[in-house]
Design an enzyme around this catalytic site. Structure first.
Site, PDB file in Angstrom:
ATOM      1  N   ASN A 144      -2.015  31.194  11.977  1.00  0.00           N
ATOM      2  CA  ASN A 144      -1.485  31.182  13.343  1.00  0.00           C
ATOM      3  C   ASN A 144       0.017  30.911  13.280  1.00  0.00           C
ATOM      4  O   ASN A 144       0.576  30.727  12.203  1.00  0.00           O
ATOM      5  CB  ASN A 144      -2.227  30.166  14.218  1.00  0.00           C
ATOM      6  CG  ASN A 144      -2.057  28.759  13.709  1.00  0.00           C
ATOM      7  OD1 ASN A 144      -0.965  28.210  13.720  1.00  0.00           O
ATOM      8  ND2 ASN A 144      -3.149  28.155  13.220  1.00  0.00           N
ATOM      9  N   LYS A 193     -13.403  14.618  22.417  1.00  0.00           N
ATOM     10  CA  LYS A 193     -12.967  14.245  21.073  1.00  0.00           C
ATOM     11  C   LYS A 193     -12.587  12.762  20.969  1.00  0.00           C
ATOM     12  O   LYS A 193     -12.043  12.321  19.972  1.00  0.00           O
ATOM     13  CB  LYS A 193     -11.799  15.134  20.648  1.00  0.00           C
ATOM     14  CG  LYS A 193     -12.157  16.646  20.684  1.00  0.00           C
ATOM     15  CD  LYS A 193     -11.101  17.496  20.006  1.00  0.00           C
ATOM     16  CE  LYS A 193     -11.414  18.990  20.159  1.00  0.00           C
ATOM     17  NZ  LYS A 193     -10.704  19.824  19.189  1.00  0.00           N
ATOM     18  N   ASP A 239     -10.163  27.340  14.184  1.00  0.00           N
ATOM     19  CA  ASP A 239     -11.510  26.980  14.648  1.00  0.00           C
ATOM     20  C   ASP A 239     -12.575  27.746  13.878  1.00  0.00           C
ATOM     21  O   ASP A 239     -13.727  27.317  13.802  1.00  0.00           O
ATOM     22  CB  ASP A 239     -11.641  27.277  16.141  1.00  0.00           C
ATOM     23  CG  ASP A 239     -10.769  26.335  16.965  1.00  0.00           C
ATOM     24  OD1 ASP A 239     -10.762  25.134  16.644  1.00  0.00           O
ATOM     25  OD2 ASP A 239     -10.088  26.800  17.898  1.00  0.00           O
ATOM     26  N   LYS A 244      -9.682  41.672  -4.068  1.00  0.00           N
ATOM     27  CA  LYS A 244      -9.111  42.259  -2.849  1.00  0.00           C
ATOM     28  C   LYS A 244     -10.115  43.224  -2.207  1.00  0.00           C
ATOM     29  O   LYS A 244     -10.698  44.071  -2.906  1.00  0.00           O
ATOM     30  CB  LYS A 244      -7.827  43.003  -3.218  1.00  0.00           C
ATOM     31  CG  LYS A 244      -7.115  43.570  -2.016  1.00  0.00           C
ATOM     32  CD  LYS A 244      -5.869  44.346  -2.418  1.00  0.00           C
ATOM     33  CE  LYS A 244      -5.341  45.084  -1.203  1.00  0.00           C
ATOM     34  NZ  LYS A 244      -4.356  46.094  -1.556  1.00  0.00           N
ATOM     35  N   LYS A 292     -11.005  18.037  26.470  1.00  0.00           N
ATOM     36  CA  LYS A 292     -10.854  17.795  25.017  1.00  0.00           C
ATOM     37  C   LYS A 292     -10.697  16.300  24.745  1.00  0.00           C
ATOM     38  O   LYS A 292     -11.233  15.769  23.782  1.00  0.00           O
ATOM     39  CB  LYS A 292      -9.632  18.544  24.471  1.00  0.00           C
ATOM     40  CG  LYS A 292      -9.923  20.010  24.221  1.00  0.00           C
ATOM     41  CD  LYS A 292      -8.745  20.778  23.654  1.00  0.00           C
ATOM     42  CE  LYS A 292      -9.155  22.265  23.570  1.00  0.00           C
ATOM     43  NZ  LYS A 292      -8.084  23.181  23.319  1.00  0.00           N
ATOM     44  N   PHE A 298      -3.629  17.160  20.469  1.00  0.00           N
ATOM     45  CA  PHE A 298      -2.842  18.140  21.202  1.00  0.00           C
ATOM     46  C   PHE A 298      -3.813  19.146  21.810  1.00  0.00           C
ATOM     47  O   PHE A 298      -4.987  19.208  21.412  1.00  0.00           O
ATOM     48  CB  PHE A 298      -1.879  18.872  20.258  1.00  0.00           C
ATOM     49  CG  PHE A 298      -0.529  18.198  20.159  1.00  0.00           C
ATOM     50  CD1 PHE A 298      -0.392  16.964  19.549  1.00  0.00           C
ATOM     51  CD2 PHE A 298       0.618  18.808  20.674  1.00  0.00           C
ATOM     52  CE1 PHE A 298       0.840  16.339  19.458  1.00  0.00           C
ATOM     53  CE2 PHE A 298       1.855  18.206  20.583  1.00  0.00           C
ATOM     54  CZ  PHE A 298       1.975  16.976  19.985  1.00  0.00           C
TER      55      PHE A 298
HETATM   56  O1  PMT Z   1       4.043  23.775  14.939  1.00  0.00           O
HETATM   57  P1  PMT Z   1       4.908  24.267  16.074  1.00  0.00           P
HETATM   58  O2  PMT Z   1       5.447  25.645  15.832  1.00  0.00           O
HETATM   59  O3  PMT Z   1       5.986  23.268  16.430  1.00  0.00           O
HETATM   60  O4  PMT Z   1       3.964  24.406  17.356  1.00  0.00           O
HETATM   61  C1  PMT Z   1       3.461  23.264  17.988  1.00  0.00           C
HETATM   62  C2  PMT Z   1       1.981  23.473  18.410  1.00  0.00           C
HETATM   63  C3  PMT Z   1       1.895  24.564  19.457  1.00  0.00           C
HETATM   64  C4  PMT Z   1       1.131  23.853  17.182  1.00  0.00           C
HETATM   65  C5  PMT Z   1       1.511  22.079  18.976  1.00  0.00           C
HETATM   66  O5  PMT Z   1       2.296  21.735  20.079  1.00  0.00           O
HETATM   67  C6  PMT Z   1       0.040  22.145  19.396  1.00  0.00           C
HETATM   68  O6  PMT Z   1      -0.318  22.503  20.505  1.00  0.00           O
HETATM   69  N1  PMT Z   1      -0.880  21.767  18.457  1.00  0.00           N
HETATM   70  C7  PMT Z   1      -2.328  21.871  18.661  1.00  0.00           C
HETATM   71  C8  PMT Z   1      -2.753  23.289  18.457  1.00  0.00           C
HETATM   72  C9  PMT Z   1      -4.280  23.452  18.564  1.00  0.00           C
HETATM   73  O7  PMT Z   1      -4.907  23.777  17.596  1.00  0.00           O
HETATM   74  O8  PMT Z   1      -4.788  23.141  19.735  1.00  0.00           O
HETATM   75  P2  PMT Z   1      -6.382  23.181  20.089  1.00  0.00           P
HETATM   76  O9  PMT Z   1      -6.400  23.059  21.551  1.00  0.00           O
HETATM   77  O10 PMT Z   1      -7.016  24.365  19.451  1.00  0.00           O
HETATM   78  O11 PMT Z   1      -6.937  21.877  19.392  1.00  0.00           O
HETATM   79  C10 PMT Z   1      -7.081  20.631  20.058  1.00  0.00           C
HETATM   80  C11 PMT Z   1      -6.881  19.470  19.116  1.00  0.00           C
HETATM   81  O12 PMT Z   1      -7.927  19.467  18.143  1.00  0.00           O
HETATM   82  C12 PMT Z   1      -5.572  19.493  18.339  1.00  0.00           C
HETATM   83  O13 PMT Z   1      -5.107  18.165  18.225  1.00  0.00           O
HETATM   84  C13 PMT Z   1      -5.969  20.035  16.972  1.00  0.00           C
HETATM   85  O14 PMT Z   1      -5.129  19.511  15.924  1.00  0.00           O
HETATM   86  C14 PMT Z   1      -7.401  19.521  16.855  1.00  0.00           C
HETATM   87  N2  PMT Z   1      -8.297  20.385  16.032  1.00  0.00           N
HETATM   88  C15 PMT Z   1      -8.565  21.653  16.417  1.00  0.00           C
HETATM   89  C16 PMT Z   1      -9.449  22.413  15.680  1.00  0.00           C
HETATM   90  C17 PMT Z   1     -10.054  21.855  14.551  1.00  0.00           C
HETATM   91  N3  PMT Z   1     -10.897  22.563  13.797  1.00  0.00           N
HETATM   92  N4  PMT Z   1      -9.770  20.589  14.196  1.00  0.00           N
HETATM   93  C18 PMT Z   1      -8.904  19.854  14.939  1.00  0.00           C
HETATM   94  O15 PMT Z   1      -8.650  18.693  14.612  1.00  0.00           O
END
Ligand code: PMT
Length: 403
Positions: free
Chosen positions: A206, A344, A278, A288, A340, A326
């Site tokens: 991503n 979580k 995810d 490959k 969330k 986040f």
């Molecule tokens: O890195 P940059 O270019 O500065 O960009 C910043 C950002 C956009 C990455 C950052 O601001 C941000 O939004 N990070 C979270 C991105 C994300 O994966 O969001 P989510 O809504 O899918 O996940 C929710 C939370 O669960 C997040 O804290 C994530 O770290 C966590 N997560 C998600 C999936 C997973 N399998 N395990 C997790 O721990």
């Protein structure tokens, strides 16, 4: 300012130790250099003498040194013994109590804190013997500045490169002069993307640059916290922190984070800014994938949810830790972020709408709404450094409320 003994052992990273000495001096420290015999094959003692303006100690039995038993004298008035680079050999001597040269004798004689910045070939670093020696030293309270990853002098690519001089100097500063409101606190930050490999050449990733998480790690360090930064693959340089852990895939990030929730001192705050996949390919193909005329269907499997797993663990293990997640959304920002937060078990969620100009992925600024149990607080667009400061202000309030 402190008197620091800089041990230089015989690795190609020895040339970077000159920059470390200079960096320590810029912070106002006095530096005494001690070089092993092998180190002198890489850099001459004169270079260190010119930089430190002190005689460089190169030999335990140099005439004139023994009237005052110099390794005992230095051992007792040094504020820190820093070894950079620390080779597998000196690490082994320290771990096993050998004292066959000045530096290893000094290690046994000093009661000052000791910090090692290892540097060696990737396979040597991964070897069970070296890992066991490092674990022994860590258990004795020795601080380790993690080596970096990348192109090694031996031609291999991997982990083993001496940490950058400014990172080593920052770790020293952190150890000697913890100051600031998060002084004595431990903070874990995740940052960057994860890459999920399909085959040896392709991956699902991503657009995360790591900037948001790096800004939080830098600000927490500036406030005096001991920061562990778990970072996915990025081209943006991470800031100097106490411990940098590089990972690639979601499962590796999960192991790095959950593996640190053990019997060690608990983290006061865990802040997860990483954009974790995810879903990952259900199987990685060793060769490959060959293109054909037909379409290709991929089966993706769920990855572990790190934030959710930590949220489940904390009430049992680290009840006082502050947990921040986040949320990267493109609609229904607050409602989805709040869901969330509850699902979580986070204390609060930093939500960003990634469709908004100047917000989210790979830009220098962010526009976030902080969503907690008491409601949502929108913050106007600002630099990621300023977003980090706002997040840490809130973290600090929660830490002090929990005593
Ligand atoms: O890195 P940059 O270019 O500065 O960009 C910043 C950002 C956009 C990455 C950052 O601001 C941000 O939004 N990070 C979270 C991105 C994300 O994966 O969001 P989510 O809504 O899918 O996940 C929710 C939370 O669960 C997040 O804290 C994530 O770290 C966590 N997560 C998600 C999936 C997973 N399998 N395990 C997790 O721990």
């Amino acid at each position: 300012m402190a008197r620091i003994t800089l041990g230089v052992s015989g690795g190609v990273g020895a040339y970077k130790a000159v920059e470390v000495a200079r960096g320590l001096q810029k912070q106002g420290h006095e530096v005494i250099a001690v070089m092993t015999e092998a180190a002198q094959r890489f850099v001459g003692p004169l270079t260190f003498e010119a930089i430190t303006r002190h005689r460089v100690i190169t030999d335990q039995f140099e005439p004139g040194l023994n009237a005052n038993v110099e390794h005992i004298a230095i051992a007792s008035d040094t504020a820190l013994l820093l070894v950079a680079p620390a080779t597998a050999n000196i690490i082994s001597k320290f771990a096993n109590g050998m004292a066959d040269d000045f530096l290893s004798s000094l290690y046994l004689a000093t009661t000052a804190p000791v910090m090692l910045a290892p540097s060696m070939n990737v396979n040597m670093l991964a070897h069970e013997a070296v890992q066991r020696n490092l674990a022994t030293l860590r258990a004795r309270g020795v601080h380790v500045v993690e080596p970096g990853e990348g192109y090694l002098a031996c031609g291999w690519i991997g982990k083993g490169r001496l940490a950058e001089p400014d990172q080593i100097v920052a770790a020293v500063q952190q150890l000697l002069q913890p100051s600031g409101r998060l002084s004595g606190r431990r903070v874990l930050v995740t940052a960057g993307p994860t890459y999920e490999d399909l085959d040896p050449v392709r991956f699902i990733g991503n657009r995360s640059s790591g900037r948001m998480g790096f800004a939080i790690a830098a600000e927490a360090t500036r406030r005096g916290a001991q920061v562990t930064l778990v970072a996915g693959p990025t081209t943006v340089e991470p800031p100097p922190v106490a411990e940098l852990v590089r990972v690639r895939r979601a499962v590796e990030m999960h192991a790095a984070v959950v593996g640190r929730m053990d019997g060690r001192a608990p983290f006061d705050a865990i802040i997860m800014a990483a954009a974790v996949a995810d879903y990952a390919p259900a199987a990685t193909v060793a060769q490959k994938i060959v293109k054909t005329d037909r379409d290709l269907a991929l089966t993706l499997a769920r990855t572990p949810d790190i934030l959710a797993d930590v949220g489940r663990m904390l009430p049992e293990t680290h009840r006082r830790s502050v947990l921040v997640g986040f949320a990267a959304e493109s609609e229904d920002l607050v409602a989805r972020a709040d869901a969330k937060r509850v699902r979580k078990h986070a204390d609060f969620i930093v939500a960003n709408n990634v469709l908004e100009p100047g917000a989210g992925f790979d830009v220098e600024t962010n526009v976030v709404t902080i969503v907690g149990p008491e409601g949502a607080e929108p913050l106007a667009k600002r630099s990621k450094a300023d977003v980090a400061a706002a997040i840490l202000d809130r973290v600090e309030r929660l830490i002090s409320a929990r005593g």
